[in-house]
Design a protein around this motif. Sequence first.
Motif, PDB file in Angstrom:
ATOM      1  N   ILE A 135      11.415   3.091   6.918  1.00  0.00           N
ATOM      2  CA  ILE A 135       9.570   2.466   6.946  1.00  0.00           C
ATOM      3  C   ILE A 135       9.983   4.176   5.749  1.00  0.00           C
ATOM      4  O   ILE A 135       9.480   4.690   6.208  1.00  0.00           O
ATOM      5  CB  ILE A 135       8.513   1.886   6.998  1.00  0.00           C
ATOM      6  N   CYS A 136       9.784   3.634   4.710  1.00  0.00           N
ATOM      7  CA  CYS A 136       9.233   4.937   3.284  1.00  0.00           C
ATOM      8  C   CYS A 136       7.754   4.801   2.834  1.00  0.00           C
ATOM      9  O   CYS A 136       7.669   5.632   2.539  1.00  0.00           O
ATOM     10  CB  CYS A 136      10.760   5.019   2.898  1.00  0.00           C
ATOM     11  N   GLY A 137       7.585   4.161   3.117  1.00  0.00           N
ATOM     12  CA  GLY A 137       5.561   3.930   2.280  1.00  0.00           C
ATOM     13  C   GLY A 137       5.428   2.466   2.663  1.00  0.00           C
ATOM     14  O   GLY A 137       5.991   1.329   2.991  1.00  0.00           O
ATOM     15  N   VAL A 138       4.169   2.152   1.810  1.00  0.00           N
ATOM     16  CA  VAL A 138       3.931   0.884   1.672  1.00  0.00           C
ATOM     17  C   VAL A 138       3.305   0.205  -0.029  1.00  0.00           C
ATOM     18  O   VAL A 138       2.523   1.627  -0.145  1.00  0.00           O
ATOM     19  CB  VAL A 138       2.427   0.627   2.887  1.00  0.00           C
ATOM     20  N   VAL A 139       3.780  -0.402  -0.642  1.00  0.00           N
ATOM     21  CA  VAL A 139       3.234  -1.035  -1.811  1.00  0.00           C
ATOM     22  C   VAL A 139       2.150  -2.005  -1.050  1.00  0.00           C
ATOM     23  O   VAL A 139       2.245  -3.193  -0.839  1.00  0.00           O
ATOM     24  CB  VAL A 139       3.774  -1.493  -2.540  1.00  0.00           C
ATOM     25  N   GLU A 190      -2.056   0.113   8.711  1.00  0.00           N
ATOM     26  CA  GLU A 190      -1.555  -0.210   9.518  1.00  0.00           C
ATOM     27  C   GLU A 190      -0.143  -1.163   9.253  1.00  0.00           C
ATOM     28  O   GLU A 190       0.892  -1.365  10.179  1.00  0.00           O
ATOM     29  CB  GLU A 190      -2.728  -1.892   9.598  1.00  0.00           C
ATOM     30  N   ALA A 191       0.626  -1.593   7.926  1.00  0.00           N
ATOM     31  CA  ALA A 191       1.648  -1.903   7.504  1.00  0.00           C
ATOM     32  C   ALA A 191       2.530  -0.814   7.679  1.00  0.00           C
ATOM     33  O   ALA A 191       3.704  -0.912   8.113  1.00  0.00           O
ATOM     34  CB  ALA A 191       1.599  -2.457   6.333  1.00  0.00           C
ATOM     35  N   LEU A 192       2.605  -0.047   7.346  1.00  0.00           N
ATOM     36  CA  LEU A 192       2.750   1.753   7.521  1.00  0.00           C
ATOM     37  C   LEU A 192       3.311   2.006   8.849  1.00  0.00           C
ATOM     38  O   LEU A 192       4.613   2.008   8.567  1.00  0.00           O
ATOM     39  CB  LEU A 192       2.203   2.983   7.056  1.00  0.00           C
ATOM     40  N   ARG A 193       2.553   1.944  10.057  1.00  0.00           N
ATOM     41  CA  ARG A 193       3.190   1.713  11.406  1.00  0.00           C
ATOM     42  C   ARG A 193       3.704   1.044  11.942  1.00  0.00           C
ATOM     43  O   ARG A 193       4.947   0.880  12.829  1.00  0.00           O
ATOM     44  CB  ARG A 193       1.401   1.821  11.954  1.00  0.00           C
ATOM     45  N   SER A 194       3.212  -0.540  11.892  1.00  0.00           N
ATOM     46  CA  SER A 194       4.514  -1.624  12.446  1.00  0.00           C
ATOM     47  C   SER A 194       5.207  -2.250  11.429  1.00  0.00           C
ATOM     48  O   SER A 194       6.112  -2.695  12.499  1.00  0.00           O
ATOM     49  CB  SER A 194       3.155  -2.667  12.614  1.00  0.00           C
ATOM     50  N   GLY A 195       5.080  -1.843   9.729  1.00  0.00           N
ATOM     51  CA  GLY A 195       6.200  -2.733   9.260  1.00  0.00           C
ATOM     52  C   GLY A 195       6.197  -3.966   8.572  1.00  0.00           C
ATOM     53  O   GLY A 195       7.145  -4.501   8.236  1.00  0.00           O
ATOM     54  N   ASP A 251       3.582   7.226   0.675  1.00  0.00           N
ATOM     55  CA  ASP A 251       4.393   7.022   1.294  1.00  0.00           C
ATOM     56  C   ASP A 251       4.617   7.270   2.479  1.00  0.00           C
ATOM     57  O   ASP A 251       2.990   6.463   3.326  1.00  0.00           O
ATOM     58  CB  ASP A 251       5.451   8.413   1.144  1.00  0.00           C
ATOM     59  N   HIS A 252       5.447   7.579   4.144  1.00  0.00           N
ATOM     60  CA  HIS A 252       5.862   7.857   4.765  1.00  0.00           C
ATOM     61  C   HIS A 252       4.379   8.365   5.465  1.00  0.00           C
ATOM     62  O   HIS A 252       4.350   8.262   6.616  1.00  0.00           O
ATOM     63  CB  HIS A 252       6.841   7.688   5.448  1.00  0.00           C
ATOM     64  N   THR A 253       4.034   9.104   4.366  1.00  0.00           N
ATOM     65  CA  THR A 253       2.747  10.063   5.862  1.00  0.00           C
ATOM     66  C   THR A 253       1.081   9.653   4.926  1.00  0.00           C
ATOM     67  O   THR A 253       0.604  10.298   5.208  1.00  0.00           O
ATOM     68  CB  THR A 253       2.927  11.763   5.476  1.00  0.00           C
ATOM     69  N   ALA A 254       1.444   8.583   4.334  1.00  0.00           N
ATOM     70  CA  ALA A 254      -0.025   7.745   3.858  1.00  0.00           C
ATOM     71  C   ALA A 254      -0.514   8.332   2.983  1.00  0.00           C
ATOM     72  O   ALA A 254      -1.509   8.459   2.816  1.00  0.00           O
ATOM     73  CB  ALA A 254      -1.108   7.781   4.999  1.00  0.00           C
TER      74      ALA A 254
END
Length: 582
Positions: A248-252, A211-216, A172-175
């Motif tokens: 951005i709410c998270g990363v898959v 990194e993908a979470l921070r940069s989008g 999620d957005h908090t990793a």
Amino acid sequence: MSYLQQIQATAQQMAEAISSVLGMEVTIVDSQLERIAGTGLHQETVGQKITGKSIYQKVLRNGREYIVNDVTTFDDCHTCDRRAECKELAQLCCPIMVGADVIGVIGLIAFSRERQSELRNTNDRLLTFTRKMAELIAAKAVEEASRARLLLVKNQLETVLNFIAEGVLAIDHTAKIISINYAAEKMLGVKASQVIGLTLGEVLPGTPIPEALRSGVGFHDREVSVWLKGRHHHYLFNATPMRSEGAICGVVASFRSFYDWRESSSRLPKISFDQIVGDCPAMLVLKAEARRAAATVSTVLITGESGTGKEVFAKAIHSESNRGEQPFVAVNCAAIPENLLESELFGYEEGSFTGARKGGKPGKFQLADKGTIFLDEIGDMPLSLQAKILRVLQEKHVDRVGGLQPLPVNVRIIAATNRNLETMIQEGKFREDLYYRLSVYPLSLPPLRERQQDILLLARHCLQKHTRVYTSEVTGFSPAAIKLLQQYHWPGNIRELENVTECAVIRAAGQLIDIGDLPARITQPTPPALPAARAEPAEKQAITGLLETYGKSVEGKKQAAKALGIGVATLYRKIRKYQIEG
């Protein structure tokens, strides 16, 4: 299951609450006339279907409200199948609607004269209240149906994710980890119940996913080395940011073993020596020699003119060796620009040069670990790199460009060239020590002109291949065409024969390829050879003209090489020789 069956418990609670407030009995039936909820006498028949004629049928059919102030004067009650046993005195029925569809009926029922009088005197108020209750029940039913659909989709998605061989996880957005599939559990040695809610760094440290979470910005096939439970693991990661309303709410992320990827991307269909076409004495001797080479771990040097099948023999040696289940990686040393060849062979670390990919990149030697690397056109390799190849042969490790630590590799080398390496050694263009290291087991492939009895055999093999590709009805060659094929000197060897056969299959109008279907260079007498001083300008002119026709892109050069009946690597060599711009 009907809309209302999905909320049966909720419907019963609402019926009891309404009954408690109004002092009347309440019943709720669904679109199939099954009683979903009820109070008083009707509570005993919850779950049963209402049979025979009833007012509920009317409401479901018409989608209208009905008020029965006195059952003794209501026409439909006179024909009701249950009239004799019915204790109801009055009733108010309201449809439960979802859009234009009637999904059920809610009814207020009076069993006493007092409640009958109250229902008759407060029709409007009770009807308004019941409508609101019907809307509330409908909204709850829609909400539950949506939740059920979401749950179904979630379960289907989990099934798909657990079927995938790659590890998949989401943060999620908090990793914090919010989802992980079975493959990821197995690869990381964890259980979903143990890691969901933990931060990614606690479970899988050192990855570029945050990194993908921070940069989008996502990434593809990022090579990453991580330490897990005291062991080194090598993965390839992909990541895609998730967005909700633009934020951005998270990363898959997905990941797989670098070595599994390497083997799957490098594994080729096995080629046996029996599949190599050729029965002439020279080929039978050569196959026997190559089989002996396959049984060893020695380096092999295959020499022969362009188009004689050096890579096919290399693949067969690999396939029939004890490394046959491991990767086979082919590198054309002449086709890769000199300034890129080192990084292609040995790989590079992140930041080693401008444009270097994040995470670095494995080299061909690393991709071929435990398998075989085929260095085609080894004679075109720069002297500076020849020294590094020698070092790999001697020390069994490679140094990445920009790397600090050598990486051990277990690779068998098969090299090939159409050049005379001994002459190049005398000219100072090839290292003598590398030559002896490579030619532990030398194999020399004969040109096609020395394999007269194999020409027709090879032509028929190529014919079968191209008739399948072009769904052609051609079945063979005319006697006149066969004679020309056997008389031709085949400077481009098997590659040229294959191109000639493809051209003939496309041209042929009948079942047999005839003289008119063959290219002009086959059917017309070969002119006397030009002196070298005159031949080279003519060759340069021909190459220049073809590059202008087909273009100077990689694809254009492939077409030009095909038209000349030579390999792409040979064309690149001639472009450099004649200093043709391209």
